[in-house]
Motif scaffolding. Structure first.
Motif, short mmCIF file in Angstrom:
data_model
loop_
_atom_site.label_atom_id
_atom_site.label_comp_id
_atom_site.label_asym_id
_atom_site.label_seq_id
_atom_site.Cartn_x
_atom_site.Cartn_y
_atom_site.Cartn_z
N THR A 26 51.51 41.53 45.69
CA THR A 26 50.25 41.01 45.96
C THR A 26 49.56 41.67 44.77
OG1 THR A 26 49.86 42.04 48.22
CG2 THR A 26 48.49 41.11 47.29
N SER A 27 49.24 42.08 43.49
CA SER A 27 48.73 42.49 42.84
C SER A 27 49.67 41.72 41.35
CB SER A 27 48.03 44.06 42.74
OG SER A 27 48.63 44.93 42.36
N MET A 29 51.72 44.39 40.03
CA MET A 29 50.95 45.84 39.22
C MET A 29 52.22 46.41 38.95
SD MET A 29 48.97 48.55 39.92
CE MET A 29 49.67 49.42 42.18
N ASP A 42 53.73 45.80 32.80
CA ASP A 42 52.72 44.98 34.28
C ASP A 42 52.70 43.82 33.67
OD1 ASP A 42 51.44 47.72 34.17
OD2 ASP A 42 50.01 47.02 32.73
N ASP A 92 50.13 46.55 52.68
CA ASP A 92 49.45 45.54 52.22
C ASP A 92 51.31 45.36 51.49
OD1 ASP A 92 48.02 44.07 50.15
OD2 ASP A 92 47.99 45.45 48.50
N LEU B 95 42.98 52.79 43.90
CA LEU B 95 43.26 51.23 43.40
C LEU B 95 42.09 50.34 44.05
CD1 LEU B 95 46.79 50.33 42.01
CD2 LEU B 95 44.66 51.03 40.31
N ARG B 132 42.15 50.53 32.95
CA ARG B 132 43.21 49.34 32.66
C ARG B 132 43.57 48.35 33.92
NH1 ARG B 132 45.96 52.05 28.85
NH2 ARG B 132 47.75 52.15 31.31
N GLU B 133 43.70 48.81 34.92
CA GLU B 133 44.19 48.29 36.46
C GLU B 133 43.36 47.47 36.29
OE1 GLU B 133 47.13 47.43 36.76
OE2 GLU B 133 46.72 47.01 39.78
N ARG B 136 43.08 44.28 34.60
CA ARG B 136 43.42 43.49 34.93
C ARG B 136 43.24 42.61 35.82
NH1 ARG B 136 48.16 42.52 37.39
NH2 ARG B 136 48.20 44.46 38.36
N ARG B 137 42.77 43.33 37.39
CA ARG B 137 43.06 42.98 38.35
C ARG B 137 41.89 41.79 38.88
NH1 ARG B 137 44.57 46.76 43.26
NH2 ARG B 137 46.37 46.98 43.02
N GLN B 140 42.95 38.62 36.91
CA GLN B 140 43.90 38.52 37.95
C GLN B 140 43.46 37.54 39.04
OE1 GLN B 140 46.42 40.36 40.27
NE2 GLN B 140 47.80 39.55 40.46
N TYR B 197 41.16 44.33 47.40
CA TYR B 197 41.15 43.39 46.31
C TYR B 197 42.18 42.46 46.52
CZ TYR B 197 43.26 42.04 42.11
OH TYR B 197 43.86 40.98 41.54
N SER B 198 42.86 42.86 47.63
CA SER B 198 44.20 41.27 47.58
C SER B 198 43.76 40.78 48.78
CB SER B 198 45.37 42.47 49.04
OG SER B 198 45.82 43.52 48.42
N LEU B 201 42.13 38.38 46.37
CA LEU B 201 42.45 37.51 45.91
C LEU B 201 42.99 36.20 46.87
CD1 LEU B 201 43.98 37.21 43.23
CD2 LEU B 201 46.07 38.73 43.85
#
Lengths: 125, 313
Positions: A26-27, A29, A42, A92, B95, B132-133, B136-137, B140, B197-198, B201
């Motif tokens: 999904t992300s 990652m 990544d 998820d 996350l 960092r993640e 990135r999210r 995205q 978050y999912s 998105l």
């Protein structure tokens, strides 16, 4: 019963394995990494989840019902065999295990079987 | 928030950092092991969402958790889920919460040394990796649909779409089935038991595919539905020309039945569509809802209110 890190370790133990990654589709990652590489992980993870998504979209359109459920995806390329296996999780969706194999030293059928066994022990669904 | 976390990480502390109403971050020996926020579904909700894991087992594990044998070990020991699943669930939940915590500006903070989460440490994050993640999210999300205008608004699928065929992911399907033009992405996430978050998105990608109603104030070039052979409606009145003639909602099988809607009595002149009073009512009232619920402070207030009510029962 496996943990996330064990899953990548086991994937790296498949004969001929060069790289292994566990990806949250999904992300996009990288959840866990095998094979000792750490830069641009990544980016790889995001690109691989896009690859799988594109294959799903294309195959869904190509299927009579318009839906698709991919069990695994194998792409043979110049730099090796790329194996992707999505695993449904309850929270998820999906977690993808990826492994790249040396074409000279690997056995695709065996690798596919091992990947299926790993995913069966990582998730119970 | 980040600077505080970095300091705590350097001191290798164990405890819980409470950030106002925004949520709590748990650290173990200077690494983040858990994070929660009222803006995202709780880990318990994610675990029990599709009834595969009984809520009873999670509740018992939580109550029986001790420092020596935290709830996570208990759950794995009972065989209700594998270690990998628990790790992945914690990873997702942390996350998810971190993403919404990183955007919040909490003024009052409190650190409780020694405080642990009942699950126990299942996955370790370093602070730099977390931020960092989150970064990135954020990128995205912006790539999917470069506007936050829909993030706090009710998700309203178009009744008719300007395309012959659509490809959806399973999560996008879940979102569309549950969307009732009232629930925001955060509420849908809780209802579905999916990370916020999912869902966000998925909503942005649905918007980018031209499947959702976008607020008329947008007026950006990308706001009109794309992927259509017919010309897009005039940018000034995309709403009235597009949605008011099409009856909304009833055909989307929303999971919990929608509350009966009060007939609209005040204010807002409706664009067009007088003869269809009944059919358009829900769509129209939903369309005007954003003015009340779009404000993040309203949403936060409602979330707190709901949490308080839940705590009473």
């Amino acid at each position: 019963m496996l943990g996330i890190e064990d899953c990548v370790t086991e994937a790296m133990a498949i004969p001929g394995a060069l790289d292994a990654l566990l990806i949250d589709q999904t992300s996009g990652m990288a959840v866990a990494v095998g094979g000792g590489r750490d830069e641009d992980v990544d980016e790889s993870a995001a690109a691989l989840s896009e690859t799988l998504r594109a294959a799903m979209d294309g195959l869904a359109l190509n299927s009579p019902g318009g839906t698709i459920r991919i069990n695994d995806m194998i792409v043979t390329a110049d730099n090796g065999h790329h194996l992707l296996r999505p695993m449904e999780t309850v929270f998820d969706g999906p977690l993808v295990i990826y492994v790249r194999l040396d074409p000279e030293r690997s056995n695709l059928a065996l690798a596919r079987h091992r990947l299926r066994s790993i995913s069966g022990r990582l998730v119970t669904t | 928030m980040e600077s505080v976390l970095i300091d705590l990480a350097e001191d290798r502390v164990t405890g819980a950092l409470r950030l106002d109403e925004a949520g709590t971050v748990y650290l173990t020996d200077g690494r983040v092991t858990y994070a929660e926020s009222p803006a995202v579904p709780r880990l318990e909700d994610l675990l029990t969402a599709d009834d595969r894991i009984p809520a009873q087992a999670v509740r018992q594990a939580r109550q029986a958790a001790t420092e020596d044998r935290p709830g996570g070990e208990r759950l794995v020991g009972q065989g209700v889920l594998t270690r990998g699943e628990l790790e992945f669930c914690v990873l997702s939940a942390v996350l998810d919460a971190a993403y919404f915590l990183s955007g919040s500006a909490a003024h009052r903070r409190g650190f409780r040394p020694g405080d642990r989460h009942w699950l126990g440490p299942q996955w370790y994050f370093d602070v730099a990796g977390l931020s960092r993640e989150c970064e990135r999210r954020r990128a995205q999300l912006d790539r999917a649909w470069p506007s936050g205008e829909l993030d706090m608004l009710p998700v309203a699928p178009l009744a008719r779409i300007p395309a012959q065929r659509v490809v959806l992911t399973s999560l996008q399907w879940e979102v569309l089935v549950a969307a009732d033009s009232v629930a925001t992405p955060a509420e849908l996430a809780r209802r579905l038991g999916r990370p916020a978050y999912s869902v966000l998105l998925a909503v942005r990608r649905l918007a980018a595919a031209g499947l959702l109603r976008v607020p008329e104030a947008g007026g950006r070039p990308g706001a009109a539905p794309i992927g259509t052979g017919t010309p897009a409606p005039a940018p000034q009145t995309p709403q009235s020309s597009q949605t008011s003639p099409t009856p909304q909602v009833p055909q989307t099988p929303s999971a919990p039945p929608a509350l009966p809607r009060r007939p609209k009595t005040t204010g807002e002149p409706r664009a067009g569509g007088e003869p269809r009073e009944g059919a358009v009512g829900s769509a129209a009232s939903a369309r005007w809802l954003p003015s009340a619920t779009g404000d993040p402070t309203d949403v936060n207030l409602l979330i707190r209110l709901r949490n308080a009510l839940e705590a009473l029962t």
